[in-house]
Motif scaffolding. Sequence first.
Motif, PDB file in Angstrom:
ATOM      1  N   HIS A  80      13.865  12.735  23.208  1.00  0.00           N
ATOM      2  CA  HIS A  80      14.535  11.443  23.248  1.00  0.00           C
ATOM      3  C   HIS A  80      13.506  10.339  23.083  1.00  0.00           C
ATOM      4  O   HIS A  80      12.474  10.323  23.769  1.00  0.00           O
ATOM      5  CB  HIS A  80      15.283  11.263  24.579  1.00  0.00           C
ATOM      6  N   THR A 106      16.695   6.958  29.103  1.00  0.00           N
ATOM      7  CA  THR A 106      15.892   7.894  29.888  1.00  0.00           C
ATOM      8  C   THR A 106      16.436   8.040  31.303  1.00  0.00           C
ATOM      9  O   THR A 106      16.539   9.150  31.835  1.00  0.00           O
ATOM     10  CB  THR A 106      14.432   7.428  29.921  1.00  0.00           C
ATOM     11  N   ARG A 109      19.507  10.225  31.345  1.00  0.00           N
ATOM     12  CA  ARG A 109      19.227  11.651  31.193  1.00  0.00           C
ATOM     13  C   ARG A 109      18.632  12.252  32.463  1.00  0.00           C
ATOM     14  O   ARG A 109      18.874  13.417  32.772  1.00  0.00           O
ATOM     15  CB  ARG A 109      18.296  11.872  29.995  1.00  0.00           C
TER      16      ARG A 109
END
Length: 253
Positions: A80, A106, A109
Amino acid sequence: MSFPVHTRKTSRRTFPLESLLMPQVPRSNYLHFQEEKQRLQLKKFLLHRMFLVAKITADTEKKHIAEYYEQVFQSILKHHLGEAVTGLLLLYPTSILHILESCNGTLYRILSDYLNREKNETEFFIQGMKIIVVSHNIPTRLFMQWHVSVIKVPVIYLDDVTQSQSLEEVITEFLTQTHKLALHLFKTVKVGTKGPGDNLHQAVPELLLPEQIIKYLCKSEEFMDTETFINMYNKPIHITSDSEVVWPAPSHF
């Protein structure tokens, strides 16, 4: 002998005096301002800061928690595109306080990975995580890297402040103490070092939150758990525009 001289008339445009005196100011918009601000700060995405608390099982090795998060961070960065994770993880005997700084994708996730493990693993060592507050679009980071510190020696508190204070007073103390601790680490910890280590209870005991406050926030129903937060994040926002509104409202006869 004289020769006729023809004079050419040159046309000159006359400009108003006001246009010559008026300073030429470059025009821009708010989007360009934000993009330039991000470029100067060497940030590719907007930064956010998230404060988390959670319970851990008493027999959990503290290094396993740190290793878990390090693996999650590395996996996210590989798959990512986003900002690096900075922050602080305080490991108390039966609870944790976690401050994370990164971009929106981020952080999403990280929470999603925890939620999947909590649902799929029978006894995941981190339980009952609560999101205390999220600070959006922070101008600068408080932490230059991600630090882990184990609070080895439990501090004895004569009075349980959570019994005499309101929730507003407890959360105010929580945010005040965590920011003071973050500023202390920002001034004292150099970039590239291992961080504060496991002696915070000796170096700055006055800046450490009592574990009873963290456990109190974990039990409080006023704060959102991870599953509710992820569901709200994934839920689309339906906005009714003015063009979709018909007036007068249709009626059935």
